[in-house]
Design a protein around this motif. Structure first.
Motif, mmCIF file in Angstrom:
data_model
loop_
_atom_site.group_PDB
_atom_site.id
_atom_site.type_symbol
_atom_site.label_atom_id
_atom_site.label_comp_id
_atom_site.label_asym_id
_atom_site.label_seq_id
_atom_site.Cartn_x
_atom_site.Cartn_y
_atom_site.Cartn_z
ATOM 1 N N LEU A 197 -1.724 -8.324 8.530
ATOM 2 C CA LEU A 197 -0.341 -7.941 8.271
ATOM 3 C C LEU A 197 0.116 -6.761 9.110
ATOM 4 C CD1 LEU A 197 -0.257 -8.334 4.372
ATOM 5 C CD2 LEU A 197 0.826 -9.833 6.070
ATOM 6 N N GLU A 198 -0.798 -5.925 9.585
ATOM 7 C CA GLU A 198 -0.405 -4.757 10.370
ATOM 8 C C GLU A 198 -0.244 -5.061 11.865
ATOM 9 O OE1 GLU A 198 -2.003 -0.898 7.889
ATOM 10 O OE2 GLU A 198 -3.392 -1.825 9.309
ATOM 11 N N ALA A 255 4.812 -5.118 5.100
ATOM 12 C CA ALA A 255 5.592 -5.632 3.964
ATOM 13 C C ALA A 255 6.545 -6.724 4.425
ATOM 14 C CB ALA A 255 6.349 -4.490 3.300
ATOM 15 N N GLU A 256 7.184 -6.522 5.573
ATOM 16 C CA GLU A 256 8.108 -7.536 6.075
ATOM 17 C C GLU A 256 7.359 -8.797 6.488
ATOM 18 O OE1 GLU A 256 11.259 -9.671 6.833
ATOM 19 O OE2 GLU A 256 11.276 -7.710 5.841
ATOM 20 N N THR A 274 7.956 -12.511 5.004
ATOM 21 C CA THR A 274 8.172 -13.671 5.869
ATOM 22 C C THR A 274 7.268 -14.819 5.456
ATOM 23 O OG1 THR A 274 8.864 -12.320 7.759
ATOM 24 C CG2 THR A 274 8.004 -14.513 8.252
ATOM 25 N N MET A 275 6.014 -14.516 5.177
ATOM 26 C CA MET A 275 5.088 -15.550 4.748
ATOM 27 C C MET A 275 5.502 -16.143 3.411
ATOM 28 S SD MET A 275 1.359 -14.107 5.961
ATOM 29 C CE MET A 275 0.608 -15.726 5.747
ATOM 30 N N GLY A 312 8.234 -3.606 -6.979
ATOM 31 C CA GLY A 312 9.455 -3.843 -7.721
ATOM 32 C C GLY A 312 10.674 -3.959 -6.835
ATOM 33 N N ALA A 313 10.612 -3.286 -5.677
ATOM 34 C CA ALA A 313 11.764 -3.293 -4.774
ATOM 35 C C ALA A 313 11.759 -4.488 -3.831
ATOM 36 C CB ALA A 313 11.787 -1.994 -3.972
ATOM 37 N N LEU A 314 10.577 -4.982 -3.490
ATOM 38 C CA LEU A 314 10.463 -6.070 -2.525
ATOM 39 C C LEU A 314 9.717 -7.249 -3.141
ATOM 40 C CD1 LEU A 314 9.319 -4.069 0.643
ATOM 41 C CD2 LEU A 314 11.611 -4.960 0.198
#
Length: 416
Positions: free
Chosen positions: A75-76, A100-101, A105-106, A133-135
């Motif tokens: 992921l990084e 996180a993005e 996407t996945m 909670g936000a994403l």
């Protein structure tokens, strides 16, 4: 028995529901969910009568399949031609935001469970409840930095271990920090200059130290493995899943890495049903123009096409041993995109000769078992997490239907 008075029920209407045991779509057109868990699957009208208070979501005319499970991503990394340089240039905060993005996407592409196959300790911050909670994120299994020799593949992620004591401590540290698995690097790698992809790192005895300690602490193990010697060492050392299994040697004429499968070296593992992840789709797009006929292959591209054919042949040879493939793309490495888990399954069918049902099993049931989640996800059944993808076309008829997912639910939450 479900109490009709229970609150928070959701009833999904669909055209049919995939049965992982029978490998077919059942005509059941209703799935009852509560608190992110599948409570019942059956006739929509009957479920509507039994649970009139359930909120209904109409996903007709779609078919429902289990969410995909990708067991090997980074992921990084950023999918560029040189993801290592980008990784090293970024601050920890930027890496976390990009990771996180990439996970989101996945998720939008239908992958509801991800295992990161090696990143910095900072990636564990994705588990922060405030961020979750936000994403909307998929289920994340994180291995932390890989266990690698000094200067070995992916050493720049922050951890190196050579002595027996260091190896044991590395496993204990991952358990202490809450990692979900232990990633070993038992050969060099192409994203780490100087590590020598054709070189073998840990021997079977050292690998056994790691796997026994991990098993004692309840952690599965998986190993980056590019050589035949590393494969033998990993299998003898008790690794739960072997990654890449490239059987590389250095071609004496071109100095390029060539796949050279030697049946005699793996014969001792006949009947061994451990898991393997190949990464068929890793860097697949590098040869798109050649495959399409837009350009004639040069000498290097012709060599790489031959290596691709050998990769498919090696995949079948491992299955003939009895080993079980799982979905893993190595997403994040050069031109290996986070939204293309479907491509790995398509290549299992089109390149390796699996049936669509067998490929779907590799991306759902077997992948869940490989991660230790066989009682949690990977199939649509009562008591399992409501990780669901909805498709208008049937991937049992055309595996590439998985490219066009209409809706995604992760733990019962409608993502798209």
């Amino acid at each position: 028995m479900i109490d009709p008075a229970e609150k928070g029920l959701c009833l999904i209407a669909a055209r049919g529901v995939y049965d992982s045991d029978a490998c077919r779509v059942r005509p059941d057109d209703g799935v009852l969910i509560q608190d992110g868990i599948i409570r019942a699957i059956g006739d929509l009208r009957q479920l509507s009568r039994d649970f009139p208070q359930a909120r209904q979501i109409d996903l007709r005319p779609c078919l429902l399949f289990p969410g995909l499970i990708n067991t090997h991503v980074h992921l990084e990394f950023d999918t560029s031609l040189d993801p290592r340089s980008g990784f090293l240039a970024q601050s920890p905060g930027v890496r976390l935001l990009l990771a996180a993005e990439h996970a989101r996407t996945m998720l939008r592409s239908g992958v509801t469970t991800i295992r990161d196959a090696g990143s910095t300790w900072g990636l564990l911050e994705l588990r922060d409840p405030a961020l979750a909670g936000a994403l909307p994120l998929p289920r994340l299994l994180l291995a932390g930095p890989p266990v690698t020799v000094t200067g070995g593949h992916l050493y720049y992620m922050g951890e190196e271990a050579d002595s027996d004591d260091e190896l044991i401590k590395a496993v204990r540290l991952r358990a202490k920090r809450g990692c979900d698995a232990v990633k070993l690097v038992i050969s060099g790698g192409q994203l780490t200059p100087g590590s020598g992809p054709e070189r073998t790192s840990y021997d079977a005895r050292q690998i056994g130290l790691i796997t026994r300690q991990a098993r004692h602490l309840g952690l599965p193990t998986f190993a980056h493995c590019l050589t035949a010697e590393a494969f033998v060492n990993g299998m003898r050392g008790g690794v739960d899943c072997i990654e890449h299994v490239s059987f590389y040697v250095r071609d004496p004429d071109t100095r390029l890495l060539a796949r050279q499968f030697t049946p005699a070296m793996v014969r001792e593992f006949q009947g061994d049903d451990r898991f393997f992840m190949n990464g068929l789709s890793c860097m697949y797009h590098c040869l798109d123009q050649v495959r399409s006929g837009e350009k004639a292959p040069d000498a290097r591209e012709a060599f790489m096409l031959e290596q691709e054919r050998r990769m498919f042949s090696n995949f079948r040879a491992l299955m003939d041993l009895g080993m079980r493939p799982v979905l893993g793309t190595d997403a994040g490495t050069p031109v290996t995109y986070f939204e293309e888990s479907w491509l790995e399954l398509a290549l299992m069918v089109e390149g390796c000769g699996l049936s669509p049902a067998r490929a779907i099993q590799a991306g759902t049931v077997d992948a869940a078992c490989c991660l230790g989640l066989e009682q949690v996800t990977g199939r649509l059944a009562a008591g399992f997490s409501a990780d669901i993808i909805a498709l208008e076309q049937d991937p049992l008829e055309n595996i590439r239907a998985l490219r066009d997912i209409r809706y995604v639910l992760c733990a019962g939450k409608l993502i798209r």
